[in-house]
Design a protein around this motif. Structure first.
Motif, PDB file in Angstrom:
ATOM      1  N   VAL A 267       0.841  -1.203   0.000  1.00  0.00           N
ATOM      2  CA  VAL A 267       0.000   0.000   0.000  1.00  0.00           C
ATOM      3  C   VAL A 267       0.875   1.252   0.000  1.00  0.00           C
ATOM      4  CG1 VAL A 267      -1.673   1.335   1.350  1.00  0.00           C
ATOM      5  CG2 VAL A 267      -1.961  -1.139   1.098  1.00  0.00           C
ATOM      6  N   LYS A 268       1.968   1.191   0.768  1.00  0.00           N
ATOM      7  CA  LYS A 268       2.903   2.329   0.802  1.00  0.00           C
ATOM      8  C   LYS A 268       3.520   2.561  -0.566  1.00  0.00           C
ATOM      9  CE  LYS A 268       6.964   4.020   3.314  1.00  0.00           C
ATOM     10  NZ  LYS A 268       7.971   3.696   4.365  1.00  0.00           N
ATOM     11  N   ASP A 269       3.875   1.474  -1.254  1.00  0.00           N
ATOM     12  CA  ASP A 269       4.451   1.588  -2.600  1.00  0.00           C
ATOM     13  C   ASP A 269       3.460   2.187  -3.594  1.00  0.00           C
ATOM     14  OD1 ASP A 269       6.763   0.467  -1.626  1.00  0.00           O
ATOM     15  OD2 ASP A 269       6.328  -1.556  -2.378  1.00  0.00           O
ATOM     16  N   MET A 270       2.161   2.041  -3.287  1.00  0.00           N
ATOM     17  CA  MET A 270       1.114   2.608  -4.145  1.00  0.00           C
ATOM     18  C   MET A 270       0.876   4.078  -3.840  1.00  0.00           C
ATOM     19  SD  MET A 270      -1.493  -0.632  -3.808  1.00  0.00           S
ATOM     20  CE  MET A 270      -2.903   0.217  -4.515  1.00  0.00           C
ATOM     21  N   GLY A 271       1.612   4.602  -2.861  1.00  0.00           N
ATOM     22  CA  GLY A 271       1.458   6.005  -2.493  1.00  0.00           C
ATOM     23  C   GLY A 271       0.242   6.266  -1.634  1.00  0.00           C
ATOM     24  N   LYS A 272      -0.239   5.217  -0.951  1.00  0.00           N
ATOM     25  CA  LYS A 272      -1.424   5.363  -0.106  1.00  0.00           C
ATOM     26  C   LYS A 272      -1.086   4.911   1.306  1.00  0.00           C
ATOM     27  CE  LYS A 272      -4.668   4.364  -3.901  1.00  0.00           C
ATOM     28  NZ  LYS A 272      -5.803   3.504  -4.332  1.00  0.00           N
ATOM     29  N   ASN A 273      -2.079   5.020   2.188  1.00  0.00           N
ATOM     30  CA  ASN A 273      -1.940   4.411   3.510  1.00  0.00           C
ATOM     31  C   ASN A 273      -3.143   3.521   3.758  1.00  0.00           C
ATOM     32  OD1 ASN A 273      -4.087   5.925   5.016  1.00  0.00           O
ATOM     33  ND2 ASN A 273      -2.767   7.673   4.561  1.00  0.00           N
ATOM     34  N   LEU A 274      -3.047   2.661   4.744  1.00  0.00           N
ATOM     35  CA  LEU A 274      -4.074   1.636   4.965  1.00  0.00           C
ATOM     36  C   LEU A 274      -5.450   2.231   5.223  1.00  0.00           C
ATOM     37  CD1 LEU A 274      -2.053  -0.894   7.155  1.00  0.00           C
ATOM     38  CD2 LEU A 274      -2.794  -1.192   4.789  1.00  0.00           C
ATOM     39  N   LYS A 275      -5.501   3.382   5.876  1.00  0.00           N
ATOM     40  CA  LYS A 275      -6.793   3.981   6.207  1.00  0.00           C
ATOM     41  C   LYS A 275      -7.547   4.466   4.973  1.00  0.00           C
ATOM     42  CE  LYS A 275      -5.660   5.359  10.928  1.00  0.00           C
ATOM     43  NZ  LYS A 275      -5.553   6.477  11.909  1.00  0.00           N
ATOM     44  N   GLU A 276      -6.810   4.660   3.869  1.00  0.00           N
ATOM     45  CA  GLU A 276      -7.446   5.092   2.624  1.00  0.00           C
ATOM     46  C   GLU A 276      -7.987   3.922   1.808  1.00  0.00           C
ATOM     47  OE1 GLU A 276      -4.488   8.956   1.862  1.00  0.00           O
ATOM     48  OE2 GLU A 276      -4.264   7.097   0.706  1.00  0.00           O
ATOM     49  N   MET A 277      -7.612   2.701   2.197  1.00  0.00           N
ATOM     50  CA  MET A 277      -7.990   1.511   1.440  1.00  0.00           C
ATOM     51  C   MET A 277      -9.325   0.966   1.914  1.00  0.00           C
ATOM     52  SD  MET A 277      -5.332   1.104  -0.596  1.00  0.00           S
ATOM     53  CE  MET A 277      -5.349  -0.601  -1.142  1.00  0.00           C
ATOM     54  N   THR A 278     -10.098   0.416   0.991  1.00  0.00           N
ATOM     55  CA  THR A 278     -11.309  -0.305   1.378  1.00  0.00           C
ATOM     56  C   THR A 278     -10.914  -1.709   1.836  1.00  0.00           C
ATOM     57  OG1 THR A 278     -11.706  -1.257  -0.808  1.00  0.00           O
ATOM     58  CG2 THR A 278     -12.605   0.963  -0.368  1.00  0.00           C
ATOM     59  N   LEU A 279     -11.810  -2.365   2.540  1.00  0.00           N
ATOM     60  CA  LEU A 279     -11.535  -3.724   2.997  1.00  0.00           C
ATOM     61  C   LEU A 279     -11.338  -4.653   1.809  1.00  0.00           C
ATOM     62  CD1 LEU A 279     -11.232  -5.709   5.302  1.00  0.00           C
ATOM     63  CD2 LEU A 279     -13.729  -6.001   5.321  1.00  0.00           C
ATOM     64  N   GLU A 280     -12.125  -4.430   0.738  1.00  0.00           N
ATOM     65  CA  GLU A 280     -12.000  -5.273  -0.445  1.00  0.00           C
ATOM     66  C   GLU A 280     -10.621  -5.116  -1.088  1.00  0.00           C
ATOM     67  OE1 GLU A 280     -14.524  -3.307   0.223  1.00  0.00           O
ATOM     68  OE2 GLU A 280     -16.116  -4.781   0.608  1.00  0.00           O
ATOM     69  N   GLU A 281     -10.117  -3.877  -1.128  1.00  0.00           N
ATOM     70  CA  GLU A 281      -8.802  -3.632  -1.707  1.00  0.00           C
ATOM     71  C   GLU A 281      -7.705  -4.283  -0.869  1.00  0.00           C
ATOM     72  OE1 GLU A 281      -9.352   0.715  -3.906  1.00  0.00           O
ATOM     73  OE2 GLU A 281      -9.086   0.629  -1.730  1.00  0.00           O
ATOM     74  N   MET A 282      -7.846  -4.189   0.441  1.00  0.00           N
ATOM     75  CA  MET A 282      -6.862  -4.810   1.318  1.00  0.00           C
ATOM     76  C   MET A 282      -6.920  -6.325   1.213  1.00  0.00           C
ATOM     77  SD  MET A 282      -6.585  -2.464   4.778  1.00  0.00           S
ATOM     78  CE  MET A 282      -8.334  -2.292   5.121  1.00  0.00           C
ATOM     79  N   ASP A 283      -8.121  -6.875   1.093  1.00  0.00           N
ATOM     80  CA  ASP A 283      -8.267  -8.332   0.956  1.00  0.00           C
ATOM     81  C   ASP A 283      -7.576  -8.840  -0.297  1.00  0.00           C
ATOM     82  OD1 ASP A 283      -9.588  -8.957   3.278  1.00  0.00           O
ATOM     83  OD2 ASP A 283     -11.592  -8.787   2.428  1.00  0.00           O
ATOM     84  N   GLU A 284      -7.641  -8.058  -1.372  1.00  0.00           N
ATOM     85  CA  GLU A 284      -7.010  -8.465  -2.625  1.00  0.00           C
ATOM     86  C   GLU A 284      -5.493  -8.567  -2.452  1.00  0.00           C
ATOM     87  OE1 GLU A 284      -6.543  -6.833  -7.236  1.00  0.00           O
ATOM     88  OE2 GLU A 284      -8.166  -6.079  -5.952  1.00  0.00           O
ATOM     89  N   ILE A 285      -4.905  -7.594  -1.765  1.00  0.00           N
ATOM     90  CA  ILE A 285      -3.454  -7.615  -1.526  1.00  0.00           C
ATOM     91  C   ILE A 285      -3.110  -8.719  -0.531  1.00  0.00           C
ATOM     92  CG2 ILE A 285      -1.476  -6.281  -0.702  1.00  0.00           C
ATOM     93  CD1 ILE A 285      -2.967  -3.746  -1.589  1.00  0.00           C
ATOM     94  N   TRP A 286      -4.000  -8.930   0.429  1.00  0.00           N
ATOM     95  CA  TRP A 286      -3.781 -10.007   1.418  1.00  0.00           C
ATOM     96  C   TRP A 286      -3.695 -11.370   0.732  1.00  0.00           C
ATOM     97  CZ3 TRP A 286      -2.648  -9.850   6.508  1.00  0.00           C
ATOM     98  CH2 TRP A 286      -2.763 -11.052   7.248  1.00  0.00           C
ATOM     99  N   GLU A 287      -4.579 -11.610  -0.214  1.00  0.00           N
ATOM    100  CA  GLU A 287      -4.542 -12.865  -0.953  1.00  0.00           C
ATOM    101  C   GLU A 287      -3.258 -12.981  -1.766  1.00  0.00           C
ATOM    102  OE1 GLU A 287      -6.580 -15.433  -0.758  1.00  0.00           O
ATOM    103  OE2 GLU A 287      -7.609 -14.328   0.838  1.00  0.00           O
ATOM    104  N   GLU A 288      -2.774 -11.839  -2.258  1.00  0.00           N
ATOM    105  CA  GLU A 288      -1.506 -11.822  -2.976  1.00  0.00           C
ATOM    106  C   GLU A 288      -0.364 -12.203  -2.040  1.00  0.00           C
ATOM    107  OE1 GLU A 288       1.297  -8.354  -4.822  1.00  0.00           O
ATOM    108  OE2 GLU A 288      -0.835  -8.299  -5.381  1.00  0.00           O
ATOM    109  N   ALA A 289      -0.431 -11.679  -0.810  1.00  0.00           N
ATOM    110  CA  ALA A 289       0.583 -12.007   0.193  1.00  0.00           C
ATOM    111  C   ALA A 289       0.578 -13.510   0.496  1.00  0.00           C
ATOM    112  CB  ALA A 289       0.339 -11.197   1.474  1.00  0.00           C
ATOM    113  N   LYS A 290      -0.597 -14.099   0.590  1.00  0.00           N
ATOM    114  CA  LYS A 290      -0.716 -15.530   0.851  1.00  0.00           C
ATOM    115  C   LYS A 290      -0.109 -16.351  -0.291  1.00  0.00           C
ATOM    116  CE  LYS A 290      -4.688 -17.022   2.453  1.00  0.00           C
ATOM    117  NZ  LYS A 290      -6.163 -17.176   2.625  1.00  0.00           N
ATOM    118  N   ARG A 291      -0.345 -15.903  -1.533  1.00  0.00           N
ATOM    119  CA  ARG A 291       0.201 -16.626  -2.687  1.00  0.00           C
ATOM    120  C   ARG A 291       1.720 -16.537  -2.716  1.00  0.00           C
ATOM    121  NH1 ARG A 291      -4.221 -14.092  -5.217  1.00  0.00           N
ATOM    122  NH2 ARG A 291      -2.841 -12.515  -6.161  1.00  0.00           N
ATOM    123  N   ASN A 292       2.247 -15.424  -2.218  1.00  0.00           N
ATOM    124  CA  ASN A 292       3.695 -15.203  -2.285  1.00  0.00           C
ATOM    125  C   ASN A 292       4.427 -15.822  -1.095  1.00  0.00           C
ATOM    126  OD1 ASN A 292       3.453 -13.799  -4.673  1.00  0.00           O
ATOM    127  ND2 ASN A 292       3.339 -11.788  -3.675  1.00  0.00           N
TER     128      ASN A 292
END
Length: 259
Positions: free
Chosen positions: A234-259
């Motif tokens: 999220v930081k690399d995207m130029g944002k912070n967690l509070k600006e993200m929706t839960l759905e957006e965070m879930d998408e990155i979370w699943e990416e983290a699990k795959r990696n």
């Protein structure tokens, strides 16, 4: 010099250094049982962390720190005329022999469970030993570890499920009681029901040969690793967690699990 002589020499060198520090170092000279206690707790947790990491050099380092504390307490005791490190070692050796009659005596055992059951009975009989089965569980243990130790000790005297699968009925029962209490809205009673639920889950882990403390710590570490990935992405995207929706965070979370 053989291996045993080298070990004794190394141990003696450590004790000699501690003797010098106790006299010449202002910090070491003023330490007491009470002042060292918080450091001992910290060192024990650092050893526990190293053991989970599996890194041998880190484990060696932390074992040394814990050993220093054992030697330091013994040094203080010797100055008080109570006991010294030799007394500590002799007492431990005597206890190990006494508690292993199947090795050093004539007692016959048929597997690990017999050893554990005999262990509890011996501890009840020995001088200065436990007065009751559960009195051997230290009050200061963290609750999760304490729950596991309570259940292990109860098992060693025969108080356990006949079949391990039976524990799941108890877990489901406790889940239902938590849900029912949530509807009532009594916080104190809800806390009690959550406690019962956690205790039953610890019981299930034990019955299936899983150490609940290690299992939870591995999950903690896994969550931290994935959350750090999420936070950095999220930081690399130029944002912070509070600006993200839960759905957006879930998408990155699943990416983290795959990696």
């Amino acid at each position: 010099m053989n291996s045993r002589e080298k070990k004794l020499e190394a141990f003696g060198r450590m004790l000699d250094i501690l003797d010098i520090l106790r006299v010449k170092c202002p910090w070491d000279a003023k330490q007491t049982y009470e002042s060292l206690r918080p450091n001992t707790i910290e060192e024990t947790y650092e050893l526990a962390s190293a053991l989970m990491s599996g890194e041998s050099m880190e484990i060696k380092k932390e074992l040394g720190d814990v050993l220093l504390h054992v030697a330091f307490y013994s040094k203080i005791a010797s100055e008080n005329g109570d006991f010294d490190i030799a007394d500590v070692c002799d007492s431990l050796s005597d206890k190990l022999v006494f508690r292993h009659p199947h090795v050093f005596g004539e007692v016959k055992v048929d597997g690990e469970q017999d050893v554990l059951q005999n262990w509890e009975q011996i501890k009840l009989k020995e001088k200065g030993g436990n007065k009751t089965v559960l009195s051997g569980v230290p009050d200061a243990l963290p609750a999760l570890i304490k729950a596991n130790r309570i259940q292990e000790k109860a098992r060693n005297v025969g108080f356990d499920w006949e079949e391990k699968e039976q524990v799941w009925d108890k877990v489901k029962e406790e889940v239902g009681e938590v849900e029912a209490e949530m509807k009532q809205g009594n916080r104190k009673d809800l806390e009690a029901e959550f406690g019962d639920l956690l205790f039953s889950v610890v019981n299930a882990a034990r019955l299936y040969g899983v150490d609940p403390e290690n299992a939870l710590e591995r999950t903690n570490r896994k969550f931290i690793k994935r959350f750090n990935y999420l936070e950095q992405k999220v930081k690399d995207m130029g944002k912070n967690l509070k600006e993200m929706t839960l759905e957006e965070m879930d998408e990155i979370w699943e990416e983290a699990k795959r990696n």
